[in-house]
Design an enzyme around this catalytic site. Structure first.
Site, mmCIF file in Angstrom:
data_model
loop_
_atom_site.group_PDB
_atom_site.id
_atom_site.type_symbol
_atom_site.label_atom_id
_atom_site.label_comp_id
_atom_site.label_asym_id
_atom_site.label_seq_id
_atom_site.Cartn_x
_atom_site.Cartn_y
_atom_site.Cartn_z
ATOM 1 N N ARG A 16 0.807 -1.225 0.000
ATOM 2 C CA ARG A 16 0.000 0.000 0.000
ATOM 3 C C ARG A 16 0.839 1.274 0.000
ATOM 4 O O ARG A 16 0.319 2.371 -0.229
ATOM 5 C CB ARG A 16 -0.948 -0.006 1.205
ATOM 6 C CG ARG A 16 -2.136 -0.945 1.014
ATOM 7 C CD ARG A 16 -3.244 -0.618 1.986
ATOM 8 N NE ARG A 16 -2.959 -1.115 3.324
ATOM 9 C CZ ARG A 16 -3.611 -0.736 4.409
ATOM 10 N NH1 ARG A 16 -4.560 0.177 4.335
ATOM 11 N NH2 ARG A 16 -3.296 -1.253 5.586
ATOM 12 N N GLY A 79 1.684 -14.840 7.048
ATOM 13 C CA GLY A 79 1.043 -14.369 8.263
ATOM 14 C C GLY A 79 2.011 -14.107 9.402
ATOM 15 O O GLY A 79 3.176 -14.531 9.379
ATOM 16 N N THR A 80 1.507 -13.405 10.414
ATOM 17 C CA THR A 80 2.346 -13.016 11.551
ATOM 18 C C THR A 80 2.808 -14.226 12.356
ATOM 19 O O THR A 80 3.927 -14.252 12.873
ATOM 20 C CB THR A 80 1.585 -12.054 12.460
ATOM 21 O OG1 THR A 80 0.299 -12.620 12.784
ATOM 22 C CG2 THR A 80 1.353 -10.713 11.766
ATOM 23 N N ASN A 171 -6.903 -4.551 19.629
ATOM 24 C CA ASN A 171 -5.656 -5.308 19.703
ATOM 25 C C ASN A 171 -4.603 -4.606 18.857
ATOM 26 O O ASN A 171 -4.788 -4.415 17.649
ATOM 27 C CB ASN A 171 -5.887 -6.735 19.196
ATOM 28 C CG ASN A 171 -4.609 -7.544 19.135
ATOM 29 O OD1 ASN A 171 -3.663 -7.285 19.872
ATOM 30 N ND2 ASN A 171 -4.585 -8.540 18.261
ATOM 31 N N TYR A 366 32.134 32.919 -6.530
ATOM 32 C CA TYR A 366 32.285 31.471 -6.456
ATOM 33 C C TYR A 366 33.700 31.149 -6.000
ATOM 34 O O TYR A 366 34.676 31.610 -6.604
ATOM 35 C CB TYR A 366 32.029 30.803 -7.813
ATOM 36 C CG TYR A 366 32.405 29.331 -7.781
ATOM 37 C CD1 TYR A 366 31.631 28.419 -7.073
ATOM 38 C CD2 TYR A 366 33.571 28.871 -8.396
ATOM 39 C CE1 TYR A 366 31.983 27.080 -6.999
ATOM 40 C CE2 TYR A 366 33.936 27.534 -8.335
ATOM 41 C CZ TYR A 366 33.140 26.647 -7.631
ATOM 42 O OH TYR A 366 33.503 25.320 -7.547
ATOM 43 N N ALA A 423 40.295 45.508 -10.192
ATOM 44 C CA ALA A 423 38.977 45.048 -10.626
ATOM 45 C C ALA A 423 39.046 44.503 -12.047
ATOM 46 O O ALA A 423 39.706 45.086 -12.920
ATOM 47 C CB ALA A 423 37.971 46.194 -10.546
#
Length: 449
Positions: A16, A79-80, A171, A366, A423
């Site tokens: 799911r 199953g568990t 449960n 940078y 510059a």
């Protein structure tokens, strides 16, 4: 508690979730959800077994940091009960309580688990069921008790009549067992049902004939199982709230906790102020009196005292010393080290570089693969051209170096102490100390004596 055997079921894919990745490895606040279960389990006992199946190699790799963790493989998910059967050899040689947990219940706290185990031991129970009360119990098995409050049955939703469906004690699927009774019950467990699976709650029929079965209740928030992306988001919200509350209790100011995202394993000292929409990832350490403004992203980084990280800055695997200002909109990429009393300004990007104390890279520059000495000033628009198309090269600036705006430093190149550029210069050769260079390519204009 150290004599407790803990078995964690984590073999199912979790269809799911609609994902190519097994459910228990989906992350919440920076770590897989199963890690939350394991971390709480190891607070109780070092005897932990994980039942794995789908993507078993991937799960083992992800959990490799848990050195004492034992794995058993469930080839077919039937199953568990069938999952617990895979750990039967551990159950049969164990003398203390056996606690069954699930890898998709990341909200459980060890205090709740300890309470379950303690009650199980106190009453010498054969089976203790962890229950909870829900306003809307739809989908859960209901707990059926007699007039004295003793558990007599667990009825699944599909088997419940209207009267049973009104019961709101459910449960959780988490249990504590006596090991010998569990081992015997597993021997007698069958799959005589429509799904052909072995269900762990069915062992109750065998155990209740030999020993008493009791219940212990848990907060409904803790027992949330993650089965869908919606569940994942709900669990993440609860865990994020827990993390934020912990930091606020320790003296951190979160101006808007609802929009502050701090992962597990983040250290933050008191008197730190964090603005909204900030993301702080695992492995980050933030010292006292730091201010982090809105929309910042920090990952695996170290930030020292009295640093200010301004709006929109990104800091990845970097370190910043005390009294330094970063940003706004600065980008510190991995292996960047900033000294104390520095200024890294807006729209500055640094990568694999060090900036020593009291130096400034104020804006629009940078800096890549560079070492910048003390008290340097890097003018706006400066580019450290570190890549020749094949290899990266280093640029080294001594102390008190001044770089004029829009200078390009073509690596490998070194500018010694107190060197200056005009510059717009393009520097392709080393510059001696106390020299001024300018032009394209830059040439010596003046050397101070």
């Amino acid at each position: 508690m150290e004599d407790t055997l803990i078995i964690i079921l984590a073999a199912g894919m979790g269809t799911r979730m609609n994902s190519d990745k097994i459910k228990v490895l989906h992350k919440i606040a920076g770590k897989p959800m199963i890690n939350y279960v394991l971390d709480e389990a190891y607070k109780i006992s070092n005897k932990v077994v994980c039942v794995i199946g789908h993507q078993s190699d991937r799960v083992k790799k992800e959990l490799s940091s848990y050195k004492k963790l034992n794995f058993v493989y469930q080839k077919d998910q039937l199953g568990t009960g069938h999952a617990v059967m895979q750990a039967k050899k551990y159950i049969e040689k164990h003398n203390g309580p056996v606690l069954i947990l699930y890898g998709d219940t990341p909200l459980l706290r060890n205090e709740t688990l300890e309470s379950l185990i303690n009650k199980h031991i106190k009453y010498s129970a054969g089976m203790t069921v962890l229950t909870s009360y829900l306003e809307n119990p739809t989908g859960y098995g209901r707990i059926i008790k007699d007039e004295e409050g003793q558990l007599i049955d667990i009825v699944e939703e599909q088997d419940a009549d209207l009267q049973i469906k009104r019961i709101n004690e459910i449960n959780t699927g988490l249990y504590c067992f006596s090991p010998n009774l569990l081992a015997d019950a597993l021997e007698n467990l069958d799959n005589d049902n429509n799904q052909g699976e072995y269900y762990l709650p069915d062992v109750m029929e065998h155990i209740k004939n030999s020993n008493k079965i009791i219940t212990e209740s848990a907060n409904s928030e803790e027992i949330l199982g993650v089965n869908t992306r919606e569940d994942l988001a709900a669990a993440a919200g609860i865990i994020r709230q827990r993390i934020n509350n912990k930091h606020m209790e320790n003296g951190v100011t979160l101006l808007d906790p609802e929009s502050t995202y701090i992962e597990e394993n983040v250290e933050i000292d008191k008197d730190v102020v964090i603005y909204p929409n900030t993301h702080i990832k695992s492995g980050t350490v933030i010292k006292k009196d730091v201010i982090i403004e809105s929309n910042c992203f920090i990952e695996k980084s170290s930030i020292s005292n009295h640093v200010k990280v301004k709006h929109g800055s990104v800091i990845l695997e970097s370190s910043i010393d005390k009294n330094t200002n970063i940003g706004p909109y600065a980008y510190l990429r991995p292996q960047t080290k900033i000294g104390s009393d520095c200024r890294i300004g807006n729209f500055v990007e640094l990568k694999k570089s060090s900036v020593d104390d009291e130096s400034k890279v104020p804006h629009l520059s940078y800096v890549g693969n560079a070492t910048i000495g003390k008290k340097c000033n890097i003018g706006a628009g400066t580019i450290f051209a570190n890549y020749d198309g094949v290899n990266k090269h280093e640029t080294v600036l001594g102390d008190n170096v001044f770089i004029g705006s829009n200078t390009t430093l073509v690596a490998p190149v070194k500018l010694e102490d107190r060197a200056k550029t005009g510059a717009g210069s393009v520097v392709t050769r080393n510059v001696e100390s106390d020299s001024i260079v300018l032009g394209v390519p830059a040439r010596l204009y003046k050397k101070d004596s």
